[in-house]
Design a protein around this motif. Sequence first.
Motif, short mmCIF file in Angstrom:
data_model
loop_
_atom_site.label_atom_id
_atom_site.label_comp_id
_atom_site.label_asym_id
_atom_site.label_seq_id
_atom_site.Cartn_x
_atom_site.Cartn_y
_atom_site.Cartn_z
N UNK A 118 11.80 -3.20 -4.88
CA UNK A 118 10.46 -3.79 -4.78
C UNK A 118 10.22 -4.79 -5.90
N UNK A 119 10.68 -4.46 -7.12
CA UNK A 119 10.43 -5.34 -8.27
C UNK A 119 11.28 -6.59 -8.26
N UNK A 120 12.53 -6.48 -7.81
CA UNK A 120 13.47 -7.58 -7.98
C UNK A 120 14.10 -8.09 -6.70
N UNK A 121 14.59 -7.16 -5.85
CA UNK A 121 15.41 -7.58 -4.72
C UNK A 121 14.61 -8.27 -3.63
N UNK A 122 13.50 -7.67 -3.22
CA UNK A 122 12.69 -8.28 -2.16
C UNK A 122 12.14 -9.64 -2.59
N UNK A 123 11.57 -9.77 -3.80
CA UNK A 123 11.15 -11.11 -4.24
C UNK A 123 12.31 -12.11 -4.27
N UNK A 124 13.50 -11.64 -4.68
CA UNK A 124 14.66 -12.54 -4.75
C UNK A 124 15.08 -13.01 -3.37
N UNK A 125 15.04 -12.12 -2.38
CA UNK A 125 15.41 -12.51 -1.01
C UNK A 125 14.48 -13.58 -0.46
N UNK A 146 3.47 1.00 3.24
CA UNK A 146 2.21 0.31 3.56
C UNK A 146 1.96 -0.85 2.60
N UNK A 147 2.25 -0.62 1.32
CA UNK A 147 2.06 -1.67 0.33
C UNK A 147 3.02 -2.83 0.55
N UNK A 148 4.27 -2.53 0.91
CA UNK A 148 5.26 -3.57 1.17
C UNK A 148 4.88 -4.39 2.41
#
Length: 350
Positions: A17-24, A44-46
């Motif tokens: 959540x902190x790094x991988x999803x924003x990086x993608x 739900x938050x994602x």
Amino acid sequence: MSGIVRWGIIGAGGIARRRTIPALNLISNARVAAVMDKNGVTLSQLREEYGIENCYQEEEALLGDPEVDAVYIASPVKFHLEQARRVLDAGKHLLIEKPVALDAGEAEELLRYASGKELCTGVGMVMRFHGGHESIRKIVRDGLLGDIVSCRAQLTCWFPKMDGNWRQVKAIAGGGALTDMGIHCIDLMRYLLGDEVEKVCGMVDHKTFDYEVEDSVSAVLRMRKGADCFINANFNIPDEAAHCPLEIYGTKGSVLAYDTIGQDGEGDIFLTVSDSEKGYASSQVRSGTDGGRKLPYEQVNIYARQLEEFSACILEKRPARTTLADACQTMKVVDAIYRSSLEERTVYLD
């Protein structure tokens, strides 16, 4: 498959959540297609934060999603081996967070299981993708520092006891400061020097906190080409007090880096090249030196670079930079350090 790899994520909280999803979301050859986490609130938050529609609480649902080409595993280490098998059985490409498994035996079991499958597999040793580390690797490979004599790598954080934190439970995490942080330093030494570890001496300690895993590790790695690498990993040094140094000394010069071993792809690097042919100077004057020339390098999001390159490997059907075989070698060193500390002796690797 089109020119975009569709990623599914198992264990979507924490580092994902902190790094991988924003990086993608920063790269052009990949996107998030689905996420899985046991925590419904996290899902739900994602969904709200990133607009991810396919959110699952069971692995089987994500692995059965035809929109998923590759899977990134960022779950607790205890589950890595079995989850990785399921990913491969589902015909999905696999990128798994470090440590790849609880120990070297499990890591080798996964390597054997993946062998022969026409799938791209790799491990998230993200420090290899730091622009400065890539520059240091070239400097070492080009012989600018001469024969490498001595190295040091340190990665630390402040990690006090927290009820319910799986990283502080040995049966779930496999280890503490060594498997979570020291493993990056070990892998980085192998990568930068292009060398393997011959023997280790290690000290694994509980100095500050009373959870199950170690909060302090110090180790010396003797490399096959002769260099000695000093590794420090700590859960008990305040973040504000740490600079996570990376130092490489050779017969012709040195590289000193500060704050490059971390998650941000930043830090300062200084290069000193000396005339080693000028002979012995009895005065040994070191004061007044400028600390070396500050080395420019490309600053990048190291998670985005890792995912972009891994996605390209999938699309182009070529091996990843951080292979399962590589991860097995690093896990053997980790196991040897634990054994060295327990038996209070030097441990040799095959």
